[in-house]
Motif scaffolding. Structure first.
Motif, PDB file in Angstrom:
ATOM      1  N   PHE A   1       0.740  -1.366  -0.132  1.00  0.00           N
ATOM      2  CA  PHE A   1       0.118   0.088   0.011  1.00  0.00           C
ATOM      3  C   PHE A   1       1.181   1.249   0.035  1.00  0.00           C
ATOM      4  CE2 PHE A   1      -2.313   3.278   2.764  1.00  0.00           C
ATOM      5  CZ  PHE A   1      -3.180   3.534   1.930  1.00  0.00           C
ATOM      6  N   ASP A   2       0.631   1.871  -1.013  1.00  0.00           N
ATOM      7  CA  ASP A   2       1.636   3.420  -1.175  1.00  0.00           C
ATOM      8  C   ASP A   2       0.666   4.783  -0.764  1.00  0.00           C
ATOM      9  OD1 ASP A   2       3.580   1.678  -2.083  1.00  0.00           O
ATOM     10  OD2 ASP A   2       3.134   2.230  -4.133  1.00  0.00           O
ATOM     11  N   HIS A   3       0.973   5.465   0.029  1.00  0.00           N
ATOM     12  CA  HIS A   3       0.371   6.611   0.454  1.00  0.00           C
ATOM     13  C   HIS A   3       1.270   7.796   1.150  1.00  0.00           C
ATOM     14  CE1 HIS A   3      -2.854   9.172   2.197  1.00  0.00           C
ATOM     15  NE2 HIS A   3      -1.988   9.213   3.361  1.00  0.00           N
ATOM     16  N   GLY A   4       1.210   9.082   0.327  1.00  0.00           N
ATOM     17  CA  GLY A   4       2.070   9.876   0.889  1.00  0.00           C
ATOM     18  C   GLY A   4       3.517  10.007   0.530  1.00  0.00           C
ATOM     19  N   GLY A   5       3.712   9.356  -0.396  1.00  0.00           N
ATOM     20  CA  GLY A   5       5.287   8.971  -0.547  1.00  0.00           C
ATOM     21  C   GLY A   5       6.080   8.120   0.127  1.00  0.00           C
ATOM     22  N   ARG A   6       5.079   7.165   0.963  1.00  0.00           N
ATOM     23  CA  ARG A   6       5.619   6.196   1.633  1.00  0.00           C
ATOM     24  C   ARG A   6       5.006   4.673   1.118  1.00  0.00           C
ATOM     25  NH1 ARG A   6       7.367   7.205   7.501  1.00  0.00           N
ATOM     26  NH2 ARG A   6       7.688   5.194   6.906  1.00  0.00           N
ATOM     27  N   VAL A   7       5.862   3.768   1.640  1.00  0.00           N
ATOM     28  CA  VAL A   7       5.255   2.535   1.259  1.00  0.00           C
ATOM     29  C   VAL A   7       4.955   1.639   2.438  1.00  0.00           C
ATOM     30  CG1 VAL A   7       6.030  -0.014   0.119  1.00  0.00           C
ATOM     31  CG2 VAL A   7       6.872   2.286  -1.069  1.00  0.00           C
ATOM     32  N   TYR A   8       3.890   0.918   2.488  1.00  0.00           N
ATOM     33  CA  TYR A   8       3.525   0.263   3.591  1.00  0.00           C
ATOM     34  C   TYR A   8       3.079  -1.205   3.245  1.00  0.00           C
ATOM     35  CZ  TYR A   8       2.443   5.000   5.278  1.00  0.00           C
ATOM     36  OH  TYR A   8       2.652   6.127   5.653  1.00  0.00           O
ATOM     37  N   ALA A   9       3.251  -2.121   4.257  1.00  0.00           N
ATOM     38  CA  ALA A   9       2.838  -3.401   3.819  1.00  0.00           C
ATOM     39  C   ALA A   9       1.867  -3.822   4.803  1.00  0.00           C
ATOM     40  CB  ALA A   9       3.993  -4.455   4.111  1.00  0.00           C
ATOM     41  N   ILE A  10       0.609  -4.689   4.492  1.00  0.00           N
ATOM     42  CA  ILE A  10      -0.641  -4.855   4.996  1.00  0.00           C
ATOM     43  C   ILE A  10      -0.795  -6.447   5.160  1.00  0.00           C
ATOM     44  CG2 ILE A  10      -3.244  -4.669   5.167  1.00  0.00           C
ATOM     45  CD1 ILE A  10      -1.650  -1.853   5.174  1.00  0.00           C
ATOM     46  N   TYR A  11      -0.935  -6.875   6.183  1.00  0.00           N
ATOM     47  CA  TYR A  11      -0.851  -8.494   6.427  1.00  0.00           C
ATOM     48  C   TYR A  11      -1.986  -9.116   7.088  1.00  0.00           C
ATOM     49  CZ  TYR A  11       4.268  -7.342   6.644  1.00  0.00           C
ATOM     50  OH  TYR A  11       5.552  -6.605   6.434  1.00  0.00           O
ATOM     51  N   ARG A  12      -2.465 -10.262   6.553  1.00  0.00           N
ATOM     52  CA  ARG A  12      -3.666 -10.918   7.314  1.00  0.00           C
ATOM     53  C   ARG A  12      -3.005 -12.075   7.897  1.00  0.00           C
ATOM     54  NH1 ARG A  12      -8.870 -12.439   3.838  1.00  0.00           N
ATOM     55  NH2 ARG A  12     -10.183 -13.542   5.802  1.00  0.00           N
ATOM     56  N   SER A  13      -2.957 -12.219   9.322  1.00  0.00           N
ATOM     57  CA  SER A  13      -2.583 -13.456  10.003  1.00  0.00           C
ATOM     58  C   SER A  13      -3.611 -14.623   9.925  1.00  0.00           C
ATOM     59  CB  SER A  13      -2.432 -13.181  11.404  1.00  0.00           C
ATOM     60  OG  SER A  13      -3.716 -13.252  11.844  1.00  0.00           O
ATOM     61  N   PRO A  14      -3.009 -15.949  10.070  1.00  0.00           N
ATOM     62  CA  PRO A  14      -3.610 -16.977   9.838  1.00  0.00           C
ATOM     63  C   PRO A  14      -4.941 -16.997  11.093  1.00  0.00           C
ATOM     64  CG  PRO A  14      -1.245 -17.788  10.244  1.00  0.00           C
ATOM     65  CD  PRO A  14      -1.530 -16.131  10.387  1.00  0.00           C
ATOM     66  N   GLU A  15      -5.016 -16.231  11.919  1.00  0.00           N
ATOM     67  CA  GLU A  15      -5.937 -15.843  12.962  1.00  0.00           C
ATOM     68  C   GLU A  15      -6.935 -14.794  12.117  1.00  0.00           C
ATOM     69  OE1 GLU A  15      -2.462 -17.332  14.286  1.00  0.00           O
ATOM     70  OE2 GLU A  15      -2.825 -15.293  14.081  1.00  0.00           O
ATOM     71  N   ASP A  16      -6.703 -14.680  11.146  1.00  0.00           N
ATOM     72  CA  ASP A  16      -7.804 -13.577  10.570  1.00  0.00           C
ATOM     73  C   ASP A  16      -7.575 -12.004  11.070  1.00  0.00           C
ATOM     74  OD1 ASP A  16      -9.443 -12.869   8.284  1.00  0.00           O
ATOM     75  OD2 ASP A  16     -11.253 -13.035   9.595  1.00  0.00           O
ATOM     76  N   ARG A  17      -6.423 -11.741  11.716  1.00  0.00           N
ATOM     77  CA  ARG A  17      -6.223 -10.636  12.192  1.00  0.00           C
ATOM     78  C   ARG A  17      -5.234  -9.782  11.128  1.00  0.00           C
ATOM     79  NH1 ARG A  17      -3.149 -11.215  17.473  1.00  0.00           N
ATOM     80  NH2 ARG A  17      -3.268  -8.712  17.536  1.00  0.00           N
ATOM     81  N   TYR A  18      -5.291  -8.447  11.293  1.00  0.00           N
ATOM     82  CA  TYR A  18      -4.708  -7.461  10.103  1.00  0.00           C
ATOM     83  C   TYR A  18      -3.722  -6.710  10.973  1.00  0.00           C
ATOM     84  CZ  TYR A  18      -8.409  -8.680   7.002  1.00  0.00           C
ATOM     85  OH  TYR A  18      -9.266  -9.572   6.009  1.00  0.00           O
ATOM     86  N   PHE A  19      -2.486  -6.441  10.338  1.00  0.00           N
ATOM     87  CA  PHE A  19      -1.316  -5.755  10.666  1.00  0.00           C
ATOM     88  C   PHE A  19      -0.729  -5.089   9.724  1.00  0.00           C
ATOM     89  CE2 PHE A  19      -1.898  -9.476  13.248  1.00  0.00           C
ATOM     90  CZ  PHE A  19      -1.682  -9.123  14.434  1.00  0.00           C
TER      91      PHE A  19
END
Length: 103
Positions: free
Chosen positions: A21-39
């Motif tokens: 995910f790119d926003h405001g000139g920065r790069v982020y990573a979005i994860y989904r765990s095996p327990e269906d939680r997001y980070f």
């Protein structure tokens, strides 16, 4: 001032996977765990600035695709050489089927 930004749809991230995910000139990573939680973490490896979205997710670990450095994506902790600098993490919430990160 921190703000919540919509990063993706909850269904855009497969279980035990990562997207960029790119926003405001920065790069982020979005994860989904095996327990269906997001980070969310910074999206570039702290070793050589390679996109982590191209890496391999196993349980709570993201492995960088270039030199196989590993991070715990829930805490940002560097877990395997050659990385030694932790990733920055970001608060995440899911509302109405969308994933938001606080940046």
């Amino acid at each position: 001032m921190a703000q919540w930004i919509e990063a993706c749809g909850a269904g855009d991230v497969d279980e035990e996977d990562v997207i960029r995910f790119d926003h405001g000139g920065r790069v982020y990573a979005i994860y989904r765990s095996p327990e269906d939680r997001y980070f969310a973490t910074d999206g570039l490896c702290t070793h050589e600035q390679i996109s982590l979205a191209d890496g391999l997710v196993m349980d709570d670990i993201i492995e960088c695709p270039k030199h196989n450095g590993r991070f715990n994506y829930q805490t940002g902790e560097a877990k395997g050489a050659p990385v030694c600098v932790n990733l920055r993490t970001y608060p995440v919430k899911v509302e109405d089927g969308a994933v938001f990160i606080e940046v």
